[in-house]
Design a protein around this motif. Sequence first.
Motif, PDB file in Angstrom:
ATOM      1  N   UNK A1013      -4.337   2.405  21.772  1.00  0.00           N
ATOM      2  CA  UNK A1013      -4.939   1.305  21.307  1.00  0.00           C
ATOM      3  C   UNK A1013      -4.084   0.686  20.019  1.00  0.00           C
ATOM      4  N   UNK A1014      -3.530  -0.495  19.854  1.00  0.00           N
ATOM      5  CA  UNK A1014      -2.599  -0.967  18.867  1.00  0.00           C
ATOM      6  C   UNK A1014      -3.504  -1.103  17.733  1.00  0.00           C
ATOM      7  N   UNK A1015      -2.873  -0.559  16.486  1.00  0.00           N
ATOM      8  CA  UNK A1015      -3.947  -0.536  15.222  1.00  0.00           C
ATOM      9  C   UNK A1015      -2.958  -1.390  14.106  1.00  0.00           C
ATOM     10  N   UNK A1016      -3.460  -1.932  13.152  1.00  0.00           N
ATOM     11  CA  UNK A1016      -2.648  -2.643  12.207  1.00  0.00           C
ATOM     12  C   UNK A1016      -2.882  -1.972  10.895  1.00  0.00           C
ATOM     13  N   UNK A1017      -1.844  -2.426  10.061  1.00  0.00           N
ATOM     14  CA  UNK A1017      -2.062  -1.784   8.615  1.00  0.00           C
ATOM     15  C   UNK A1017      -2.598  -2.639   7.686  1.00  0.00           C
ATOM     16  N   UNK A1018      -3.288  -1.907   6.864  1.00  0.00           N
ATOM     17  CA  UNK A1018      -3.964  -2.630   5.791  1.00  0.00           C
ATOM     18  C   UNK A1018      -2.939  -3.461   4.991  1.00  0.00           C
ATOM     19  N   UNK A1019      -3.560  -4.426   4.230  1.00  0.00           N
ATOM     20  CA  UNK A1019      -2.683  -4.941   3.432  1.00  0.00           C
ATOM     21  C   UNK A1019      -2.259  -4.489   2.246  1.00  0.00           C
ATOM     22  N   UNK A1020      -0.869  -4.456   2.034  1.00  0.00           N
ATOM     23  CA  UNK A1020      -0.162  -3.756   1.146  1.00  0.00           C
ATOM     24  C   UNK A1020       0.603  -2.461   1.535  1.00  0.00           C
ATOM     25  N   UNK A1021       0.215  -2.203   2.698  1.00  0.00           N
ATOM     26  CA  UNK A1021       1.029  -1.069   3.143  1.00  0.00           C
ATOM     27  C   UNK A1021       2.184  -1.302   3.993  1.00  0.00           C
ATOM     28  N   UNK A1022       3.281  -1.061   3.661  1.00  0.00           N
ATOM     29  CA  UNK A1022       4.549  -1.096   4.302  1.00  0.00           C
ATOM     30  C   UNK A1022       4.631  -0.304   5.424  1.00  0.00           C
ATOM     31  N   UNK A1023       5.527  -0.733   6.461  1.00  0.00           N
ATOM     32  CA  UNK A1023       5.894  -0.007   7.675  1.00  0.00           C
ATOM     33  C   UNK A1023       6.404   1.463   7.619  1.00  0.00           C
ATOM     34  N   UNK A1024       7.511   1.420   6.459  1.00  0.00           N
ATOM     35  CA  UNK A1024       7.856   2.485   6.094  1.00  0.00           C
ATOM     36  C   UNK A1024       6.946   3.794   5.324  1.00  0.00           C
ATOM     37  N   UNK A1025       5.991   2.960   4.572  1.00  0.00           N
ATOM     38  CA  UNK A1025       5.156   3.918   4.077  1.00  0.00           C
ATOM     39  C   UNK A1025       4.104   4.415   4.976  1.00  0.00           C
ATOM     40  N   UNK A1027       4.737   5.202   8.255  1.00  0.00           N
ATOM     41  CA  UNK A1027       5.324   6.230   8.913  1.00  0.00           C
ATOM     42  C   UNK A1027       5.411   7.537   8.212  1.00  0.00           C
ATOM     43  N   UNK A1028       5.644   7.448   6.544  1.00  0.00           N
ATOM     44  CA  UNK A1028       5.449   8.556   6.057  1.00  0.00           C
ATOM     45  C   UNK A1028       4.143   9.380   5.701  1.00  0.00           C
ATOM     46  N   UNK A1029       3.235   8.417   5.802  1.00  0.00           N
ATOM     47  CA  UNK A1029       1.650   9.022   5.652  1.00  0.00           C
ATOM     48  C   UNK A1029       1.363   9.538   6.911  1.00  0.00           C
ATOM     49  N   UNK A1030       1.920   9.144   7.993  1.00  0.00           N
ATOM     50  CA  UNK A1030       1.500   9.650   9.320  1.00  0.00           C
ATOM     51  C   UNK A1030       2.136  10.881   9.503  1.00  0.00           C
ATOM     52  N   UNK A1034      -2.303  14.930   6.845  1.00  0.00           N
ATOM     53  CA  UNK A1034      -2.900  15.661   6.168  1.00  0.00           C
ATOM     54  C   UNK A1034      -4.532  15.875   6.745  1.00  0.00           C
ATOM     55  N   UNK A1035      -5.179  16.634   6.439  1.00  0.00           N
ATOM     56  CA  UNK A1035      -6.624  16.818   6.951  1.00  0.00           C
ATOM     57  C   UNK A1035      -7.210  15.529   7.058  1.00  0.00           C
ATOM     58  N   UNK A1036      -8.093  15.379   7.916  1.00  0.00           N
ATOM     59  CA  UNK A1036      -8.988  13.955   8.072  1.00  0.00           C
ATOM     60  C   UNK A1036     -10.150  13.860   6.806  1.00  0.00           C
ATOM     61  N   UNK A1037     -10.150  12.445   6.410  1.00  0.00           N
ATOM     62  CA  UNK A1037     -11.003  12.610   5.307  1.00  0.00           C
ATOM     63  C   UNK A1037     -12.447  12.371   5.937  1.00  0.00           C
ATOM     64  N   UNK A1038     -13.644  12.488   4.958  1.00  0.00           N
ATOM     65  CA  UNK A1038     -14.785  12.635   5.492  1.00  0.00           C
ATOM     66  C   UNK A1038     -15.482  11.224   4.991  1.00  0.00           C
ATOM     67  N   UNK A1039     -14.761  10.473   4.276  1.00  0.00           N
ATOM     68  CA  UNK A1039     -15.377   9.206   3.712  1.00  0.00           C
ATOM     69  C   UNK A1039     -15.071   8.004   4.825  1.00  0.00           C
ATOM     70  N   UNK A1083      -3.034   8.905   7.152  1.00  0.00           N
ATOM     71  CA  UNK A1083      -2.670  10.149   6.585  1.00  0.00           C
ATOM     72  C   UNK A1083      -3.318  11.319   7.645  1.00  0.00           C
ATOM     73  N   UNK A1084      -4.396  10.967   8.191  1.00  0.00           N
ATOM     74  CA  UNK A1084      -5.119  11.700   8.819  1.00  0.00           C
ATOM     75  C   UNK A1084      -4.707  11.875  10.326  1.00  0.00           C
ATOM     76  N   UNK A1085      -3.727  10.964  10.517  1.00  0.00           N
ATOM     77  CA  UNK A1085      -3.441  10.978  12.161  1.00  0.00           C
ATOM     78  C   UNK A1085      -2.186  11.953  12.334  1.00  0.00           C
ATOM     79  N   UNK A1086      -2.133  12.420  13.660  1.00  0.00           N
ATOM     80  CA  UNK A1086      -1.055  13.217  14.046  1.00  0.00           C
ATOM     81  C   UNK A1086       0.087  12.355  14.505  1.00  0.00           C
ATOM     82  N   UNK A1087       1.125  12.839  14.276  1.00  0.00           N
ATOM     83  CA  UNK A1087       2.461  12.079  14.772  1.00  0.00           C
ATOM     84  C   UNK A1087       2.636  12.247  15.910  1.00  0.00           C
ATOM     85  N   UNK A1088       2.131  13.178  16.570  1.00  0.00           N
ATOM     86  CA  UNK A1088       2.371  13.059  18.104  1.00  0.00           C
ATOM     87  C   UNK A1088       1.490  12.293  18.868  1.00  0.00           C
TER      88      UNK A1088
END
Length: 1150
Positions: A1013-1025, A1027-1030, A1034-1039, A1083-1088
């Motif tokens: 499933x293709x997903x898109x980035x929220x406005x203000x998030x760059x491609x490089x940022x 990738x670094x977050x992915x 980090x543990x998935x949030x509950x919010x 941040x909650x996604x797994x790189x693989x």
Amino acid sequence: MRAALTWRDRAEHCIYDLAFKPDGTQLIIAAGNRLLVYDTSDGTLIQPLKGHKDTVYCVAYAKDGKRFASGSADKSVIIWTSKLEGILKYTHNDSIQCVSYNPLTHQLASCSSSDFGLWSPEQKSVSKHKASSKITCCSWTNDGQYLALGMFNGVISIRNKNGDEKVKIDRTGAASSPVWSICWNPSSRWEKFWSRADEEEESDNGHLEKSDNSQLEEIPELKSKPDSGQDNEKKMEDKEKEEYEIILLLAYLFFPLQIGKDRMLNFDPCCVSYFTKGEYILLGGSDKQVSLFTKDGVRLGTIGEQSSWVWTCKAKPDSNYVVMGCQDGTISFYQLIFSTVHGLYKDRYAYRDSMTDVIVQHLITEQKVRIKGRELVKKIAIYKNRLAIQMPEKILIYELYSDDSSDMYYRVKERIVKKFECNLLVVCSDHIILCQVCALKWVHSDLKIAVQIAGTKSWHLGGKLQWVMLWTEPNANSVAWNTQCEDMLCFSGGGYLNIKAGNFPVHQQKLQGFVVGYNGSKIFCLHVFSMSAVEVPQSAPMYQYLERKMFKEAYQIACLGVTDADWRELAMEALEGLEFETAKKAFTRIRDLRYLELISSIEERKKHGENLNELFLADVYAYQGKFHEAAKLYKKSGHESLALDMYSDLRMFDYAKDFLRSGDPKDTKMLIKKQADWAKNINEPKAAVEMYLSAGEHMKAIEISGDHGWVDMLIEIARKLDKAEREPLSKCAFYFKKLDNPGYAAETYMKVGDLKALVSLHVETHRWEEAFALSEKHPEFKDEVYVPYAQWLAENDRFEEAQKAFHKAGRQREAVRVLEQLTHNAVVESRFNDAAYYYWMLSMQCLDIAQEQKTEMLQKFHHFQQLAEVYHVYHYIQRYTEEPFSFHLPETLFNISRFLLHSLTKEIPLGISKVNTLFALAKQSKALGAYKLARHAYDKLQGLQVPARFQKSVELGSLTIRSKPFHDSEELVPLCYRCSTNNPLLNNLGNVCINCRQPFVFSASSYEVLHLVEFYLEEGITDEEAVSLIDLEAPRLNKNAQRLRLNDSAVIIEDDDPFTAKLSFEQGGSEFVPVVVNRAVLQSMSRRDVLIKRWPKPLRWQFYRSLLPDASITMCPSCFQMFHTEDYELLVLQHNCCPFCRRRIDESNQ
């Protein structure tokens, strides 16, 4: 300094205070119970303002110019706007004595007899603070950090912005001397002092507080604001009994320190303010005038005398205007005019600074020395080692410590303590001269008058003067003689500098200012208050003298400063004019030993009695290379043998023969050329070549050698020629190329440095390796190399290589054109796999060009990408329908047919057959149990023109399919991995989900729907940022992780993962809503689980998430096509490359 009255007006009441608008255009005056607003340009009363019920004592304007405040005996403070409208009013318990705006925060301080208040536009209330005594005056520091309050008991209280007392200054005898007016020096020269004070405070207290950077000016015992109902005359009588003084204080944060001594006054001061950024002080009071003082308290003069006490005076912001208000209501507006007091002698310039100091500047070395004075400097004179300074009551005469020309230290030689009135002061070695308008005095130290001429403005020293008019200039405003050359002067006027030498015409150049001195090649000019030395080349006057053969005068001018070229020209002209002494000096200047030896030999011959000037001039011409002129003079002087010797020494034998034969020799080169032409005509080309070479006619020698094919001769000529002779060398290279000797041609081009011709040579001879090496070193020749190389490849049917060459040369359009032709040929020849590959290459090249033509090229990129995928798929359909055996499973052919049918919703590309597609789809659908879809395909085929080879099969299939149930096998129905909706096999929307409109992602080998499933980035998030977050994982949030907006309503997904959330979609009625993720979800996604298509600019990267992590998916790093990992590995083993973009597995990922 003098004051000129600009305008004057008179009000009905006493003027207690006034304030300027920060831009200086308006003046607010407190008069009676009204405020008067004046136009400062002409003194026009703009508008009176009524708002107070009693006498207005004070007024202040905010620094931003948006509002001003007034305080009155009616205990109220009114805030007015710049549009002269009252907007706020608040009161104190007593009459308002003073108001002041913070220059930075625009906080207003209002002071009454018993307290003071702080108000700012941001707050609704006024914070009030009690005072230990009656507050008479107040002033904010420049940085707005501290407020100084002057008390009736003589105490000065310094408060911070919150009103807390930080410093309390108790002066000696303060109880009997109230502080009536106070102000901070606006100068910033105390910043370093305050920073050191802050550091000491930090070390003592353990923290650092904001310090002040201003100097405080305090006037004790000045004016008080009479309370309502009190008698003003009684107050003035009481003030006459007090002593008055000015005290300069530096407000140290905790340790107040007096930095100037007390200054006694003979009048009652009522107001004080700073003028011109703190350099001067304005002071007014009972002496009925405003006086100008230095910042150290030295009185400089009177600005304006009035008929009553001056209660207030202020300087107009950023100008030299001063306004004052008086007891009788008079308002006077003056302009201060400061004159330049200075003196100049040669390279020493003395001028007045700060009205009391004298600065002596060495104009050559730029050294400066300051002579501090305690009184007003009225006149300055300087001469040699003497410096005279006139002050109001005395004249000081200084002299240098030593006779050193660079010495800048002066000491007092003599003091003449007497008051003099003069218009001009002149100092001599032992005397000073005082010049008045109608008299001239010669004064020595005993003050005796030597000469006096009354009734005239002329100076008359010594006998009767004889005047002769030589030359006039009507536009001159200042003139100076050259101290090193008495025949030269310069003058200025009309924005030009004029230099005149002797009786020659004037030489002009632009100049700002006035000429005050002329020494050698330096002209000293005064512009405003700055003295500068202008270096003026003396070439023009020197050439004027040379034109008249005045060599000695020209040499004298040259000594003042000319260039080496001018010195050489002077030396040559003097030598040809037989002025050997001047020529010798000039050649010595430029160190030309060759000509110095010639002059020395001529002088020796003259000593031995030789005096033939024509012979001497012939020698000069011979040294200058003027051999014909020299030969003529030798012959004229009867020394033909010397001419023959000259030709012989130069190996010019033919010239010698011709000289003897005709007696009137022609140009040497012309004779040799004629001799060479004769040798050529008698068929002796080798002799002609040698003669042309001896005559310097290299081009003709080269042409003869080239026409006869003499490569050895050409090599000899090319190697002897200097590299600066580009034309003959280029001709040699041309013949080398013509005679099939490209190596020698390349050597010649390298010698001459003609890289462009060298590149052209390599290209013409198809020596591509050398051409490539040259283009690597010199990228500017890339087009000259790769474009012909690409054309050569194309001519030899190597189109793919040609396309790459065009691309490397930066000829993107040619590269695209070649690719388009290759693609068209592949389609026409039914090589659809090649066509797909070429379309993919076209799309990538369009993406490269999109940096310049973004919109057009991006559209082409997407179009070519789609065509590449369509032709790639149709390649398998074409093989299935044309070849007897199929290499693909039925499921694969079924998926490919469906994918292609859904992709052909619009215009069908060239070469693709819809009949073949439907035929393959019908056959595979029937075989796999998709009977409904098979019936649809056969029905469609009935309406198309079916080839004869398929006709029977189609008719039979159309009949047999009727016997099958009218439904499709559920195992074949594609599933949407986003909304879990089963989609029909025949989808009118194309390759997207009918429910959520999510585009399907297909495997490029089996064309099954991948669980991506293709997903898109929220406005203000760059491609490089992203990738670094992915990569953080980090543990998935509950919010809440995602918000999807459908039409006008918002659906908030409460699930942690927006990809697995249960979404509610209206079947067929909703628009496509992409999955937009924020930083927390990334941040909650797994790189693989994430695949990224890293497209080059200007495209954004595409992000896909695998919803079945255990099912492995591989993406080609070049074309970004998706495959099942097992399928991709099998295809790579079979083809050793990606089946779509043909990227070899051993190539690195770019």
